[in-house]
Design a protein around this motif. Structure first.
Motif, PDB file in Angstrom:
ATOM      1  N   ILE A   1       0.847  -1.199   0.000  1.00  0.00           N
ATOM      2  CA  ILE A   1       0.000   0.000   0.000  1.00  0.00           C
ATOM      3  C   ILE A   1       0.875   1.239   0.000  1.00  0.00           C
ATOM      4  CG2 ILE A   1      -1.786   1.288   1.226  1.00  0.00           C
ATOM      5  CD1 ILE A   1      -2.709  -1.354   2.465  1.00  0.00           C
ATOM      6  N   CYS A   2       1.869   1.247   0.867  1.00  0.00           N
ATOM      7  CA  CYS A   2       2.748   2.412   0.986  1.00  0.00           C
ATOM      8  C   CYS A   2       3.443   2.730  -0.334  1.00  0.00           C
ATOM      9  CB  CYS A   2       3.778   2.155   2.086  1.00  0.00           C
ATOM     10  SG  CYS A   2       4.880   3.547   2.404  1.00  0.00           S
ATOM     11  N   GLU A   3       3.940   1.693  -0.988  1.00  0.00           N
ATOM     12  CA  GLU A   3       4.687   1.881  -2.233  1.00  0.00           C
ATOM     13  C   GLU A   3       3.772   1.909  -3.456  1.00  0.00           C
ATOM     14  OE1 GLU A   3       7.529  -1.303  -2.049  1.00  0.00           O
ATOM     15  OE2 GLU A   3       8.874  -0.173  -0.724  1.00  0.00           O
ATOM     16  N   ASP A   4       2.470   1.788  -3.223  1.00  0.00           N
ATOM     17  CA  ASP A   4       1.474   1.818  -4.295  1.00  0.00           C
ATOM     18  C   ASP A   4       1.838   0.838  -5.400  1.00  0.00           C
ATOM     19  OD1 ASP A   4      -0.899   2.602  -5.408  1.00  0.00           O
ATOM     20  OD2 ASP A   4      -0.087   4.403  -6.360  1.00  0.00           O
ATOM     21  N   ARG A   5       1.946  -0.410  -5.027  1.00  0.00           N
ATOM     22  CA  ARG A   5       2.424  -1.452  -5.934  1.00  0.00           C
ATOM     23  C   ARG A   5       1.625  -1.508  -7.226  1.00  0.00           C
ATOM     24  NH1 ARG A   5       2.871  -8.076  -5.040  1.00  0.00           N
ATOM     25  NH2 ARG A   5       3.454  -8.488  -7.224  1.00  0.00           N
ATOM     26  N   ARG A   6       2.325  -1.683  -8.308  1.00  0.00           N
ATOM     27  CA  ARG A   6       1.722  -1.979  -9.620  1.00  0.00           C
ATOM     28  C   ARG A   6       1.965  -3.462  -9.912  1.00  0.00           C
ATOM     29  NH1 ARG A   6       1.888   2.472 -13.068  1.00  0.00           N
ATOM     30  NH2 ARG A   6       0.908   1.117 -14.639  1.00  0.00           N
ATOM     31  N   PHE A   7       1.005  -4.074 -10.593  1.00  0.00           N
ATOM     32  CA  PHE A   7       1.080  -5.513 -10.836  1.00  0.00           C
ATOM     33  C   PHE A   7       1.395  -5.781 -12.296  1.00  0.00           C
ATOM     34  CE2 PHE A   7      -1.445  -4.797  -7.114  1.00  0.00           C
ATOM     35  CZ  PHE A   7      -0.972  -5.750  -6.229  1.00  0.00           C
ATOM     36  N   GLU A   8       2.394  -6.622 -12.509  1.00  0.00           N
ATOM     37  CA  GLU A   8       2.897  -6.887 -13.855  1.00  0.00           C
ATOM     38  C   GLU A   8       1.853  -7.537 -14.747  1.00  0.00           C
ATOM     39  OE1 GLU A   8       4.153  -7.750 -10.978  1.00  0.00           O
ATOM     40  OE2 GLU A   8       6.337  -7.665 -10.917  1.00  0.00           O
ATOM     41  N   ASN A   9       1.023  -8.395 -14.159  1.00  0.00           N
ATOM     42  CA  ASN A   9      -0.018  -9.070 -14.925  1.00  0.00           C
ATOM     43  C   ASN A   9      -1.067  -9.612 -13.965  1.00  0.00           C
ATOM     44  OD1 ASN A   9       0.824 -11.804 -14.076  1.00  0.00           O
ATOM     45  ND2 ASN A   9       2.602 -11.418 -15.393  1.00  0.00           N
ATOM     46  N   ILE A  10      -2.139 -10.158 -14.497  1.00  0.00           N
ATOM     47  CA  ILE A  10      -3.267 -10.607 -13.689  1.00  0.00           C
ATOM     48  C   ILE A  10      -2.881 -11.781 -12.797  1.00  0.00           C
ATOM     49  CG2 ILE A  10      -4.138 -12.049 -15.579  1.00  0.00           C
ATOM     50  CD1 ILE A  10      -6.204 -10.228 -12.816  1.00  0.00           C
ATOM     51  N   THR A  11      -1.946 -12.599 -13.212  1.00  0.00           N
ATOM     52  CA  THR A  11      -1.517 -13.714 -12.365  1.00  0.00           C
ATOM     53  C   THR A  11      -0.892 -13.195 -11.081  1.00  0.00           C
ATOM     54  OG1 THR A  11      -1.166 -15.154 -14.269  1.00  0.00           O
ATOM     55  CG2 THR A  11      -0.033 -15.755 -12.235  1.00  0.00           C
ATOM     56  N   ARG A  12      -0.045 -12.181 -11.177  1.00  0.00           N
ATOM     57  CA  ARG A  12       0.605 -11.628  -9.984  1.00  0.00           C
ATOM     58  C   ARG A  12      -0.420 -11.032  -9.026  1.00  0.00           C
ATOM     59  NH1 ARG A  12       6.231 -11.036 -10.736  1.00  0.00           N
ATOM     60  NH2 ARG A  12       6.812 -12.666 -12.228  1.00  0.00           N
ATOM     61  N   LEU A  13      -1.448 -10.437  -9.573  1.00  0.00           N
ATOM     62  CA  LEU A  13      -2.479  -9.816  -8.743  1.00  0.00           C
ATOM     63  C   LEU A  13      -3.461 -10.841  -8.192  1.00  0.00           C
ATOM     64  CD1 LEU A  13      -4.013  -7.325  -7.680  1.00  0.00           C
ATOM     65  CD2 LEU A  13      -5.071  -7.110  -9.940  1.00  0.00           C
ATOM     66  N   TRP A  14      -3.766 -11.856  -8.976  1.00  0.00           N
ATOM     67  CA  TRP A  14      -4.891 -12.748  -8.693  1.00  0.00           C
ATOM     68  C   TRP A  14      -4.496 -14.076  -8.061  1.00  0.00           C
ATOM     69  CZ3 TRP A  14      -9.029 -14.379 -12.813  1.00  0.00           C
ATOM     70  CH2 TRP A  14     -10.303 -14.033 -12.352  1.00  0.00           C
ATOM     71  N   LEU A  15      -3.356 -14.621  -8.466  1.00  0.00           N
ATOM     72  CA  LEU A  15      -2.978 -15.974  -8.068  1.00  0.00           C
ATOM     73  C   LEU A  15      -1.749 -16.026  -7.165  1.00  0.00           C
ATOM     74  CD1 LEU A  15      -3.391 -17.742 -11.538  1.00  0.00           C
ATOM     75  CD2 LEU A  15      -4.936 -17.913  -9.597  1.00  0.00           C
ATOM     76  N   GLY A  16      -1.104 -14.881  -6.981  1.00  0.00           N
ATOM     77  CA  GLY A  16       0.195 -14.868  -6.324  1.00  0.00           C
ATOM     78  C   GLY A  16       0.234 -15.443  -4.924  1.00  0.00           C
ATOM     79  N   ALA A  17      -0.814 -15.226  -4.120  1.00  0.00           N
ATOM     80  CA  ALA A  17      -0.806 -15.743  -2.748  1.00  0.00           C
ATOM     81  C   ALA A  17      -2.192 -16.230  -2.350  1.00  0.00           C
ATOM     82  CB  ALA A  17      -0.339 -14.655  -1.785  1.00  0.00           C
TER      83      ALA A  17
END
Length: 472
Positions: free
Chosen positions: A41-57
């Motif tokens: 949140i602090c670093e306002d992360r950007r996600f490389e693709n939907i897998t990183r956002l959706w499946l990463g953890a």
């Protein structure tokens, strides 16, 4: 036949639709328990693709993919992000009756404007659409939070955490959402774990108190609670196998602690005596500070030993513990209430068979210090689906005060999971709407509007004491 997941999704009556669209849908989101990383949140992360956002953890998705026979390489292994997404799409297309099907499509609709169905046939189309959207700055971590109408987030934080990211977020006037720490002392509680002695050394270093005894441990934890409180913390959370209340003398506890600190194994009864004393100490400290105590229990963790050693905790190998601790829970709450040191408490059991037991326990310890001082938490983990939510709220209404319920939380590591609040609100409005349509409650929309807004938002604001405006 109804359209697939249209605007009236899960809203089966005119009353349900009015309650949802006029009151629930316009109410902000308060996420008082989640596992989002405050650094992102602090670093306002950007996600490389939907897998990183959706499946990463997301161990929910991982668990389902395994049940579909997908090789671990495409789940937590070294397959490419695109390969992992395509395997997920293949599985999701057949996930009939599974809440993952609804959650995933709510997320695709809300954040990506996609109203089709994700499956093996549409995987390429959705992969390209989502990644194109994610390339836009409006899809960063902070932007996703703001799009979701969130006013406050409580993360999950260890007592030795520096809270540096919370401090930085609080100092950043450009981000209007409060991000507060929540105290999670499981590593100090779990005396039987191999890493316990190492953790005691780390706690000693951070607190400035050499933890060589149980008395020292209580001093160190109290000091760290004061530090957390200085950063806005007013919520704690415990992950328990079950709740116990086994008495022990101070001498016994010091002997158990010293024995374990020396590296010697302790017996199961010694472990339970220590944990009982720890939880009694913790509850009294929370009451002193006006904190809300959350107890999550009924889970047997890391059942697949081979996979646990390969992948670690929180990777999809946990199950419901069938132990029902109603008498022990009552004894624990009573031990705190006897000395007027029972804090506001939320009880979550992973076992849905505990709903009625919890409902009867609540009524034993309510008082005028707060509306529904002792709460049953929202249907948790394996239960936060349509059936589980309906059952939890029906049981709470039957045995307690549904109108005082603090409502939904994400309990998630994903920035897209705020649609779970929407899912919950639709189910809530449909449930209440059904009672009204059946003549079981009057069509008094002044009262109904207040009940819906309170459960969705206002009750949590008041219960936790957050500095937020309630929704009239």
């Amino acid at each position: 036949m109804k359209q697939f997941m249209d605007n009236n999704f899960l809203l089966a009556s005119d009353t349900a639709q009015k309650l949802y669209f006029d009151y629930a849908a316009t109410t902000p989101v308060l996420d008082y328990h989640c596992h989002i990383n405050p650094q992102e949140i602090c670093e306002d992360r950007r996600f490389e693709n939907i897998t990183r956002l959706w499946l990463g953890a997301d161990h929910y998705k991982w668990r389902y993919m395994r049940s579909c026979g997908i090789d671990e390489r495409f789940i937590t292994g070294d397959a490419s992000d695109k390969e992992k997404f395509f395997k997920w799409a293949e599985c999701l297309g057949k996930a009939i009756g599974n809440p993952l099907f609804h959650w995933s499509h709510l997320e695709l609709q809300k954040y990506f404007g996609y109203h089709g169905v994700l499956n093996q046939k549409t995987a390429e189309e959705v992969w390209n659409l989502c990644n194109q959207k994610l390339a836009d700055p409006s899809m960063s971590a902070r932007s996703l939070i703001l799009q979701s109408g969130v006013t406050l987030i409580c993360t999950t934080d260890d007592p030795i955490d520096s809270l540096e990211w919370h401090k930085k977020i609080a100092a950043d006037a450009s981000f209007p959402v409060q991000v507060l720490p929540a105290w999670r002392p499981d590593k100090a509680l779990n005396i039987e774990k191999p890493a316990f002695t190492v953790y005691m050394a780390a706690l000693s270093a951070v607190s400035g108190i050499s933890v060589r005894s149980f008395a020292n441990l209580k001093q160190a934890l109290s000091a760290r609670m004061d530090y957390f409180a200085s950063q806005g913390c007013c919520v704690c959370d415990h992950g328990l196998e079950y709740v116990m209340c086994i008495p022990a003398t101070e001498d016994e506890l010091e002997t158990i602690f010293t024995k374990r600190l020396s590296g010697t194994e302790i017996t199961r009864m010694e472990e339970l005596k220590y944990k009982s004393a720890f939880m009694l100490f913790a509850g009294k400290e929370y009451a002193k500070r006006g904190w809300v105590m959350q107890l999550h229990y009924g889970c047997k963790r890391d059942n697949n030993t081979l996979r646990f050693h390969q992948s670690g905790s929180d990777t999809g190998y946990d199950c419901i513990n069938n132990y029902t601790p109603s008498s022990e829970m009552a004894n624990y709450l009573d031990a705190l209430a006897k000395t007027n040191e029972l804090p506001k408490t939320i009880l979550y059991s992973l076992n849905p068979n505990d709903n009625q037991a919890i409902g009867t326990i609540l009524g034993c310890f309510q008082d005028s210090s707060a509306v529904s001082k002792i709460q049953q938490g929202s249907a948790w983990w394996f239960n936060d689906h349509k059936t589980g939510m309906q059952d939890q709220m029906t049981s709470l209404a039957s045995l307690g005060n549904l109108s005082g319920f603090v409502g939904m939380l994400t309990d998630s590591r994903s920035f897209l999971s705020y649609t779970r609040h929407d899912y919950f609100r639709r189910i809530l409005c449909n449930l209440i709407g059904t009672w009204v349509e059946n003549g079981e409650f009057p069509a008094d929309y002044d009262t109904l509007a207040q009940i819906v807004k309170d459960i969705c938002y206002n009750n949590a604001v008041r219960y936790f004491g957050f500095h937020l405006d309630v929704q009239d």
